[in-house]
Design a protein around this motif. Structure first.
Motif, PDB file in Angstrom:
ATOM      1  N   LEU A   1      -4.712  13.951   2.892  1.00 26.92           N
ATOM      2  CA  LEU A   1      -3.419  14.622   2.822  1.00 26.92           C
ATOM      3  C   LEU A   1      -3.242  15.278   2.356  1.00 26.92           C
ATOM      4  CD1 LEU A   1      -3.069  12.512   5.588  1.00 26.92           C
ATOM      5  CD2 LEU A   1      -0.883  12.121   5.098  1.00 26.92           C
ATOM      6  N   ARG A   2      -2.450  15.901   2.268  1.00 26.98           N
ATOM      7  CA  ARG A   2      -1.272  17.286   1.145  1.00 26.98           C
ATOM      8  C   ARG A   2      -0.676  16.648   0.509  1.00 26.98           C
ATOM      9  NH1 ARG A   2       3.395  19.548   3.277  1.00 26.98           N
ATOM     10  NH2 ARG A   2       2.640  18.776   5.672  1.00 26.98           N
ATOM     11  N   ALA A  46       0.985  -0.875  -0.428  1.00 32.58           N
ATOM     12  CA  ALA A  46       0.291  -0.430  -0.283  1.00 32.58           C
ATOM     13  C   ALA A  46       1.086   1.396   0.338  1.00 32.58           C
ATOM     14  CB  ALA A  46      -1.096  -0.076   1.192  1.00 32.58           C
ATOM     15  N   CYS A  47       1.805   1.011   0.855  1.00 36.81           N
ATOM     16  CA  CYS A  47       2.548   1.890   0.976  1.00 36.81           C
ATOM     17  C   CYS A  47       4.272   2.447  -0.049  1.00 36.81           C
ATOM     18  CB  CYS A  47       2.994   2.733   2.499  1.00 36.81           C
ATOM     19  SG  CYS A  47       1.127   3.176   3.546  1.00 36.81           S
ATOM     20  N   ARG A  60      -1.038  17.430   8.434  1.00 43.41           N
ATOM     21  CA  ARG A  60      -1.119  16.795   7.119  1.00 43.41           C
ATOM     22  C   ARG A  60      -1.729  17.339   6.397  1.00 43.41           C
ATOM     23  NH1 ARG A  60       4.371  15.874   8.155  1.00 43.41           N
ATOM     24  NH2 ARG A  60       4.476  14.949  10.801  1.00 43.41           N
ATOM     25  N   MET A  81      -1.853  11.346  -3.328  1.00 43.62           N
ATOM     26  CA  MET A  81      -1.854   9.402  -3.552  1.00 43.62           C
ATOM     27  C   MET A  81      -2.879   8.651  -3.646  1.00 43.62           C
ATOM     28  SD  MET A  81       0.133   9.137   0.343  1.00 43.62           S
ATOM     29  CE  MET A  81      -0.358  10.815   1.838  1.00 43.62           C
ATOM     30  N   PRO A  82      -2.441   7.979  -3.805  1.00 42.74           N
ATOM     31  CA  PRO A  82      -3.689   7.418  -3.725  1.00 42.74           C
ATOM     32  C   PRO A  82      -4.232   6.772  -2.322  1.00 42.74           C
ATOM     33  CG  PRO A  82      -1.475   6.029  -4.167  1.00 42.74           C
ATOM     34  CD  PRO A  82      -1.483   6.857  -3.837  1.00 42.74           C
ATOM     35  N   LEU A 107       8.103   8.243   6.415  1.00 46.14           N
ATOM     36  CA  LEU A 107       6.954   8.459   6.921  1.00 46.14           C
ATOM     37  C   LEU A 107       6.774   8.276   9.096  1.00 46.14           C
ATOM     38  CD1 LEU A 107       4.908   5.630   5.209  1.00 46.14           C
ATOM     39  CD2 LEU A 107       4.551   8.141   5.197  1.00 46.14           C
ATOM     40  N   CYS A 154       5.790   3.818  -2.560  1.00 45.40           N
ATOM     41  CA  CYS A 154       6.432   5.706  -2.680  1.00 45.40           C
ATOM     42  C   CYS A 154       7.449   6.133  -0.977  1.00 45.40           C
ATOM     43  CB  CYS A 154       4.973   6.466  -2.522  1.00 45.40           C
ATOM     44  SG  CYS A 154       4.584   6.031  -4.357  1.00 45.40           S
ATOM     45  N   HIS A 155       6.931   5.438  -0.502  1.00 42.74           N
ATOM     46  CA  HIS A 155       7.526   5.774   0.848  1.00 42.74           C
ATOM     47  C   HIS A 155       8.205   4.449   1.660  1.00 42.74           C
ATOM     48  CE1 HIS A 155       4.523   8.892   1.857  1.00 42.74           C
ATOM     49  NE2 HIS A 155       3.876   8.040   1.059  1.00 42.74           N
ATOM     50  N   GLN A 158      11.813  10.163   1.557  1.00 43.20           N
ATOM     51  CA  GLN A 158      10.166  10.251   1.612  1.00 43.20           C
ATOM     52  C   GLN A 158       9.629  10.186   2.754  1.00 43.20           C
ATOM     53  OE1 GLN A 158       6.814  11.544  -0.501  1.00 43.20           O
ATOM     54  NE2 GLN A 158       7.432  11.255  -2.705  1.00 43.20           N
TER      55      GLN A 158
HETATM   56  C1  HEC Z   1       1.857   6.654  -5.422  1.00 43.23           C
HETATM   57  C2  HEC Z   1       2.736   7.140  -4.124  1.00 43.23           C
HETATM   58  C3  HEC Z   1       2.260   6.843  -2.877  1.00 43.23           C
HETATM   59  C4  HEC Z   1       1.857   5.932  -2.041  1.00 43.23           C
HETATM   60  C5  HEC Z   1       1.535   4.559  -2.590  1.00 43.23           C
HETATM   61  C6  HEC Z   1       2.032   6.990  -0.820  1.00 43.23           C
HETATM   62  N1  HEC Z   1       1.761   7.782  -0.427  1.00 43.23           N
HETATM   63 FE1  HEC Z   1       2.453   8.533   0.877  1.00 43.23          FE
HETATM   64  N2  HEC Z   1       2.604  10.464  -0.185  1.00 43.23           N
HETATM   65  C7  HEC Z   1       2.566  10.348  -1.204  1.00 43.23           C
HETATM   66  C8  HEC Z   1       3.579  11.853  -1.597  1.00 43.23           C
HETATM   67  C9  HEC Z   1       3.325  12.221  -2.769  1.00 43.23           C
HETATM   68  C10 HEC Z   1       3.524  12.973  -0.494  1.00 43.23           C
HETATM   69  C11 HEC Z   1       3.706  14.129  -0.522  1.00 43.23           C
HETATM   70  C12 HEC Z   1       5.740  14.360  -0.073  1.00 43.23           C
HETATM   71  C13 HEC Z   1       5.466  15.323   0.330  1.00 43.23           C
HETATM   72  O1  HEC Z   1       4.721  16.447   0.060  1.00 43.23           O
HETATM   73  O2  HEC Z   1       6.430  16.148   0.532  1.00 43.23           O
HETATM   74  C14 HEC Z   1       2.914  11.470   0.473  1.00 43.23           C
HETATM   75  C15 HEC Z   1       2.479  11.623   1.783  1.00 43.23           C
HETATM   76  C16 HEC Z   1       2.300  11.142   2.692  1.00 43.23           C
HETATM   77  C17 HEC Z   1       2.556  11.730   4.462  1.00 43.23           C
HETATM   78  C18 HEC Z   1       2.979  12.859   4.989  1.00 43.23           C
HETATM   79  C19 HEC Z   1       4.490  13.277   5.647  1.00 43.23           C
HETATM   80  C20 HEC Z   1       4.821  14.649   5.021  1.00 43.23           C
HETATM   81  O3  HEC Z   1       5.688  14.450   6.113  1.00 43.23           O
HETATM   82  O4  HEC Z   1       4.309  15.649   5.263  1.00 43.23           O
HETATM   83  C21 HEC Z   1       2.596  10.778   4.661  1.00 43.23           C
HETATM   84  C22 HEC Z   1       2.688  10.809   6.747  1.00 43.23           C
HETATM   85  C23 HEC Z   1       2.137   9.157   3.793  1.00 43.23           C
HETATM   86  N3  HEC Z   1       1.812   9.939   3.668  1.00 43.23           N
HETATM   87  C24 HEC Z   1       1.880   8.291   4.555  1.00 43.23           C
HETATM   88  C25 HEC Z   1       1.243   7.809   3.844  1.00 43.23           C
HETATM   89  C26 HEC Z   1       0.645   5.809   4.381  1.00 43.23           C
HETATM   90  C27 HEC Z   1       0.957   5.613   5.323  1.00 43.23           C
HETATM   91  C28 HEC Z   1       0.754   5.145   2.800  1.00 43.23           C
HETATM   92  C29 HEC Z   1       0.449   3.475   2.388  1.00 43.23           C
HETATM   93  C30 HEC Z   1      -1.365   3.550   3.367  1.00 43.23           C
HETATM   94  C31 HEC Z   1       0.930   5.955   1.841  1.00 43.23           C
HETATM   95  N4  HEC Z   1       1.260   7.073   1.965  1.00 43.23           N
HETATM   96  C32 HEC Z   1       0.844   5.184   0.661  1.00 43.23           C
HETATM   97  C33 HEC Z   1       3.353   9.498  -1.886  1.00 43.23           C
HETATM   98  C34 HEC Z   1       2.298   8.100  -1.975  1.00 43.23           C
END
Ligand code: HEC
Ligand code: HEC
Length: 504
Positions: free
Chosen positions: A389-390, A354-355, A441, A393-394, A367, A358-359, A365
């Motif tokens: 969230l900002r 799920a995550c 966030r 994301m999917p 978490l 990208c992270h 990036q």
């Molecule tokens: C397709 C790519 C993608 C996936 C999959 C994804 N994310 Fe993200 N996520 C991002 C992007 C792009 C950002 C924005 C990063 C930024 O603004 O610097 C982000 C930001 C975040 C942030 C905020 C981080 C911050 O420091 O502000 C969190 C928390 C987060 N994601 C959690 C998750 C979680 C939990 C999952 C899985 C359920 C997930 N993400 C799945 C792309 C993704």
């Protein structure tokens, strides 16, 4: 999800960007350079310019070495990396465009053979035959661009393919043509810039000045093709995509906008040093121009890759390989049942799928900083609320139980002390940290999803109520699960903001 997950310490986005940027520079040069060589050769033979012919012969050696060796190595490298990073998307692209790929590789083989014959044929072949080989090279190289361009532009704008699934609908998609012209312009520009680098080292001053002027024209023509087709490309993308990107993808879009200034500077340098003062042309100027051209083009590629997010194929497949059409299925039956290769640790497997594409936890990036000092319930809430969230994301396509498993998994990897202990802060200062972690966030004061109007000006008692029912305020909004100290600090912070008019 029919593949195991390749879990290493690297950030996949960076890995891909590193190799793709390099490959893209080389492969466009391979096309423009081929055209440059054969056109310049024809011209030089007609004018019996032996100095120019000697220069071209030297250039073709540099050209064939860089494009064939580096182009082939990085091209294979890309297949290798995307196959590891996103096997499902790779499979999807291969299946849909299998004859496209086969055709592209055929052209590629022709291209390699022609390049080698061209290089070794300078003194061995009749002039006319040599030029024919040069044209065959360029034709094959441009055709391989034609094909790969159809597939690349498809990923951003699949167009009516989404409904029909028809090869040609996907191939000749809404950005196919603009992107093809644009990339042809880039190829010509890069040919001019690369050949200027080589020309700067010529010994004879007047031959050098003449070659510099000639190469400069290539650079300017490339710019003149590229600039308007960039605007054309942008306008060919459906508004729904560009508007979403303008709202959420600030950084790459700004970089792209600023990069137009670089193009302006590049044009000015070309005119001043390449045309007006071509005798003063130096390798340093050539290198600066090369850098400007590459940064401009690189920022376009970054923009193009970014506005597609969170999709890998727009409106079809997300970056983490979940498919839009299967959203309800995943939500009903859970994501786990669709993960074929499982390690036994469900939380970790779910996190990966799920995550993790990208992270990382604490690298690219990360978490961990976002979750340090929170609790599993909150993390699970964020998993369920990723779309709010900002960033771009999917949605999480799984069940609530699965979100809780991810919450537990991530919680096991973060700093579990309370925020007060981690930060050493108290009162309103601690409250600001609590806001950043548990609200910021999704709501930025004066920015993304601003809630200043609702929150600031509330009495402490009302804020208490608000936090009590936080979980009911929005579908994606998690309940407030901070401890009593954090709750009091957050309220102190919010009331302090209200009294100074939200200036902090
Ligand atoms: C397709 C790519 C993608 C996936 C999959 C994804 N994310 Fe993200 N996520 C991002 C992007 C792009 C950002 C924005 C990063 C930024 O603004 O610097 C982000 C930001 C975040 C942030 C905020 C981080 C911050 O420091 O502000 C969190 C928390 C987060 N994601 C959690 C998750 C979680 C939990 C999952 C899985 C359920 C997930 N993400 C799945 C792309 C993704
Ligand atoms: C995962 C993202 C997320 C987090 C974290 C989050 N919210 Fe929300 N919030 C939402 C969403 C989504 C809505 C409902 C849609 C809307 O109003 O924008 C909402 C609605 C609200 C509302 C009511 C709507 C209004 O306009 O009055 C307030 C107030 C609010 N949030 C404050 C907070 C506070 C305070 C925190 C931190 C304790 C917080 N939110 C944390 C996503 C979030």
């Amino acid at each position: 999800m029919n593949y195991p997950f390749w879990d290493t310490a690297t950030g996949y986005g960076l890995l891909m960007a590193g190799i793709a940027v390099f490959h893209v520079f080389i492969s466009h040069f391979a096309i423009g350079g081929g055209l440059y060589l054969v056109v310049a050769e024809t011209f030089a033979r007609r004018t019996r310019d032996s100095a120019r012919l000697a220069y071209l012969k030297g250039l073709s050696k540099f050209f064939v070495l860089t494009t064939l060796v580096l182009g082939a190595v990085t091209g294979v490298g890309i297949w290798f990396i995307i196959g590891l990073l996103n096997p499902a998307a790779t499979e999807m692209l291969i299946h849909n465009f299998v004859w496209g790929w086969a055709t592209e590789w055929t052209f590629f083989v022709v291209e390699i053979a022609a390049a080698l014959i061209y290089l070794y044929g300078w003194d061995r072949m009749a002039a006319k035959d040599h030029q024919i080989v040069g044209w065959i090279y360029f034709g094959a190289a441009w055709m391989s661009l034609f094909i790969i361009n159809g597939i690349l532009s498809f990923m951003l704008t699949p167009g009516t393919w989404l409904a029909t699934g028809n090869f040609w609908d996907g191939f000749f998609n809404p950005t196919f043509l603009s992107s093809l012209v644009l990339r042809t312009g880039v190829s010509i520009l890069l040919a001019g810039l690369f050949s200027l680098l080589v020309a700067a080292r010529l010994k004879d001053p007047s031959a050098r000045a003449a070659t510099v002027r000639y190469n400069t024209i290539w650079g300017l023509v490339g710019l003149a093709v590229m600039a308007p087709s960039l605007l054309w490309f942008w306008n060919a993308i459906p508004d729904s995509i560009t508007q979403g990107a303008v709202d959420t993808m600030r950084l790459p879009l700004q970089a792209y906008e600023y990069s137009w200034w670089l193009a302006g500077v590049l044009a000015a340098l070309l005119i001043v040093f390449g045309l007006l003062f071509s005798r003063r042309f130096s390798i340093i100027v050539a290198a600066v121009m090369m850098a400007l051209g590459l940064v401009w083009f690189g920022s376009f590629e970054w923009m193009r890759e970014s506005i597609r997010k969170p999709f890998v194929v727009y409106d079809y497949m997300y970056g983490n390989a979940t498919e839009l059409a299967l959203a309800d299925t995943y939500r009903d039956t859970g994501l786990l049942t669709h993960i074929e290769f499982r390690t036994g640790d469900d939380g970790a497997d779910l996190f990966r799928h799920a995550c993790r594409s990208c992270h990382t936890i604490d690298g690219y990036q990360p978490l961990k900083p976002a979750f340090d000092g929170t609790d599993p319930e909150y993390i699970a809430g964020i998993v369920l609320g990723t779309v709010a969230l900002r960033g771009n994301m999917p949605p999480f396509l799984g069940t609530e139980e699965e979100a809780a498993l991810i919450g537990d998994h991530i919680y096991g990897l973060i700093d579990q002390r309370h925020l007060a202990e981690i930060t050493g802060a108290e009162g309103a200062e601690l409250g600001k940290r609590v806001y950043d972690v548990r609200c910021g966030r999704c709501h930025v004061f004066g920015g993304y999803s601003d809630k200043a109007e609702s929150i600031l000006g509330m009495e402490a008692a009302d804020l208490e109520d608000l936090l009590d029912m936080a979980g009911d305020l929005g579908e994606e909004m998690p309940a407030f699960t901070g401890d009593d100290v954090e709750r009091a600090a957050l309220i102190a912070y919010l009331t302090s903001l209200a009294t100074d008019g939200g200036q902090n």
